[in-house]
Design a protein around this motif. Structure first.
Motif, PDB file in Angstrom:
ATOM      1  N   LYS A 138      -6.846  -5.363  -6.480  1.00 32.38           N
ATOM      2  CA  LYS A 138      -6.435  -5.870  -5.315  1.00 32.38           C
ATOM      3  C   LYS A 138      -4.871  -6.405  -5.639  1.00 32.38           C
ATOM      4  O   LYS A 138      -3.836  -6.526  -5.062  1.00 32.38           O
ATOM      5  CB  LYS A 138      -7.110  -6.751  -4.785  1.00 32.38           C
ATOM      6  N   LYS A 151      -6.453   2.191   0.554  1.00 31.02           N
ATOM      7  CA  LYS A 151      -6.554   0.872   1.356  1.00 31.02           C
ATOM      8  C   LYS A 151      -5.491   0.143   1.317  1.00 31.02           C
ATOM      9  O   LYS A 151      -4.874  -0.190   2.315  1.00 31.02           O
ATOM     10  CB  LYS A 151      -7.993   0.521   1.319  1.00 31.02           C
ATOM     11  N   TYR A 152      -5.197  -0.249   0.120  1.00 30.53           N
ATOM     12  CA  TYR A 152      -3.969  -1.288  -0.335  1.00 30.53           C
ATOM     13  C   TYR A 152      -2.807  -0.600   0.181  1.00 30.53           C
ATOM     14  O   TYR A 152      -1.775  -1.224   0.402  1.00 30.53           O
ATOM     15  CB  TYR A 152      -4.224  -1.653  -1.588  1.00 30.53           C
ATOM     16  N   ASP A 167      -0.748  -1.223   3.419  1.00 30.74           N
ATOM     17  CA  ASP A 167      -0.135  -2.597   3.532  1.00 30.74           C
ATOM     18  C   ASP A 167       1.476  -2.267   2.963  1.00 30.74           C
ATOM     19  O   ASP A 167       2.184  -3.126   3.230  1.00 30.74           O
ATOM     20  CB  ASP A 167      -0.604  -3.512   2.869  1.00 30.74           C
TER      21      ASP A 167
END
Length: 355
Positions: free
Chosen positions: A53, A82-83, A86
Motif C-alpha cells: 500500500k 486495486k491501488y 487511485d
C-alpha cells in the motif's frame, strides 16, 4: 521520496527477485522484498499488505510458475490493481517483468511489460520510474519535498560516432524544486559538469580516431556515475566517478566533485582553500605517507603528489571534508588518495582543521 518499490514474485523466482532488489538498492531506491524486510515474529500478512500500500511502484515478476500459482502471489496482483485505481490513467505504477516466455495475465494485459532477457532491461525500467518520479516531484508542494530523495538520474546522450567504438553510460542527478536553494542554478551547473566530463571523452576520441577504430581492442567502455555525499538545506556535495577502459593494461578511474553552500548560494572550489600548507601536512603525515603491498613493496605517496595543488577534488559531509588526491596517483595506489578531516568556512574560504 517516491522511491519505494514493492517486488512481487513467486518463491521459485527468488533468485531473480533478489538480483533486482540488490540492483535497485545500489541505485539509491528503496525496494521491498519480503525475505529481506520481514522480521522474525512479525505479522507477515499485515506487513506485506502495508508495504504494498505504501509503495510508489510495484514490480511484478511473471513466470510460467507465478502466473499459475494460487495464494499470496495472486492476492498481490489484485491488491496492486486495486491501488492502481487511485492513480491517474497515464501514471506509471505497475511494472510487469517477464522472466520467461509466459502468458501475461488478463488483468495485466493493458500494462506495458518488459522481458528480463531484453538488453538493458533494468535501465529501461529505471527510465520509466524516473519519468513518473519527475511528475510526482513537479506536482508536489515544495514545502513537503524530502531533500534526501529529491533527485532523479538523468542519462546524458553520447554521439553515435563515439558509441560505435565505446560502450557509454553517463548519468547525472537532476534535483526537484525545494524551498531552500535555487534549484535551477544548481541543475545547470551539475549538467555542465557532466557535459565537461563527456567532452573529455570526445576530445580523446577526435584526437586519435585511428586508435578507437583499431580492432585490436575487443571492448571499450566509459561510465559516469555519481554519489550524493551530502544534501541539506545549507549544503550539497556531489561526487562523480568516471570509469573507463579504452585499451591498455587496466581501466582508469577519475573523480570530479561539485560542492555548494546555500544562503547565500555559491559554489566552493579548491582555489578557496585559505592556503595549502595544511594540505601538505596531510600528504606528508606519516599515517598516509606510504602504502605497503603484499610483496612488501613500499610506495611513498607524497612523491606522486608534487602537483596536487592543481588537481584537488573534495566532498563535504557535515563538518567533515574528504580531500581527494586520487587523480594524481597510479591506479594501484589510488585508494590512498582519500583523506578526511574537519573544516570550517571563514569569509567564504575553507580552513582545514587537522584531526
Amino acid at each position: 521520496m517516491f522511491n519505494k518499490i514493492f517486488i512481487s514474485y513467486a518463491s521459485e523466482d527468488y533468485s531473480a527477485a533478489k538480483g533486482l532488489y540488490d540492483n535497485l538498492l545500489q541505485k539509491n531506491y528503496s525496494p521491498w522484498l519480503d525475505k529481506e524486510k520481514l522480521q522474525v515474529g512479525s505479522n507477515w500478512d499485515f506487513k506485506i499488505r502495508q508495504a504494498l500500500k505504501e509503495s510508489d511502484f510495484v514490480i511484478i515478476l511473471l513466470s510460467s510458475i507465478s502466473i499459475k500459482k494460487r495464494g499470496f502471489v495472486q492476492r498481490e496482483f489484485k491488491l496492486a490493481l486495486k491501488y492502481l485505481e487511485d492513480k491517474l490513467i497515464d501514471d506509471i505504477y505497475i511494472i510487469p517483468i517477464l522472466l520467461n516466455d509466459c502468458e501475461v495475465p488478463a488483468q495485466l494485459e493493458s500494462i506495458q511489460w518488459i522481458k528480463s532477457s531484453e538488453e538493458n532491461y533494468l535501465e529501461k525500467i529505471l527510465d520509466s520510474i524516473n519519468i513518473q518520479r519527475k511528475i510526482y516531484f513537479d506536482t508536489t508542494p515544495q514545502e513537503i519535498i524530502d531533500l534526501q530523495n529529491s533527485f532523479i538520474s538523468q542519462k546524458l546522450d553520447v554521439i553515435q560516432q563515439v558509441c560505435k567504438h565505446v560502450d557509454c553510460h553517463f548519468e547525472y542527478p537532476v534535483f526537484a524544486k525545494n524551498n531552500f536553494w535555487n534549484v535551477s542554478d544548481v541543475n545547470d551547473l551539475v549538467k555542465s559538469k557532466a557535459l565537461q566530463i563527456r567532452n573529455g571523452l570526445y576530445n580523446f576520441y577526435f584526437s586519435d580516431k585511428e586508435y578507437f577504430e583499431w580492432e585490436g581492442v575487443e571492448f571499450r567502455d566509459s561510465t559516469l556515475t555519481y554519489t550524493i555525499s551530502s544534501i541539506t538545506e545549507n549544503q550539497l556535495s556531489i561526487l562523480f566517478t568516471h570509469d573507463d577502459y579504452l585499451g591498455g593494461a587496466h581501466p582508469n578511474s577519475y573523480y570530479h566533485t561539485l560542492n555548494f553552500l546555500f544562503n547565500p548560494d555559491y559554489l566552493i572550489e579548491s582555489k578557496m582553500f585559505i592556503n595549502d600548507s595544511d594540505l601538505k601536512k596531510i600528504v606528508t603525515t606519516k599515517k598516509y605517507q606510504s602504502y605497503e603491498f603484499e610483496d612488501d613493496e613500499v610506495v611513498d605517496i607524497s612523491s606522486h603528489l608534487e602537483n596536487y595543488a592543481y588537481n584537488i577534488e573534495f566532498t563535504l559531509r557535515g563538518d567533515k571534508i574528504e580531500i581527494i588526491l586520487a587523480n594524481n596517483l597510479p591506479r594501484v595506489i589510488q585508494v590512498c588518495g582519500f583523506f578526511t578531516t574537519s573544516y570550517k568556512i571563514q569569509d567564504h574560504k575553507i580552513e582545514l582543521i587537522l584531526d
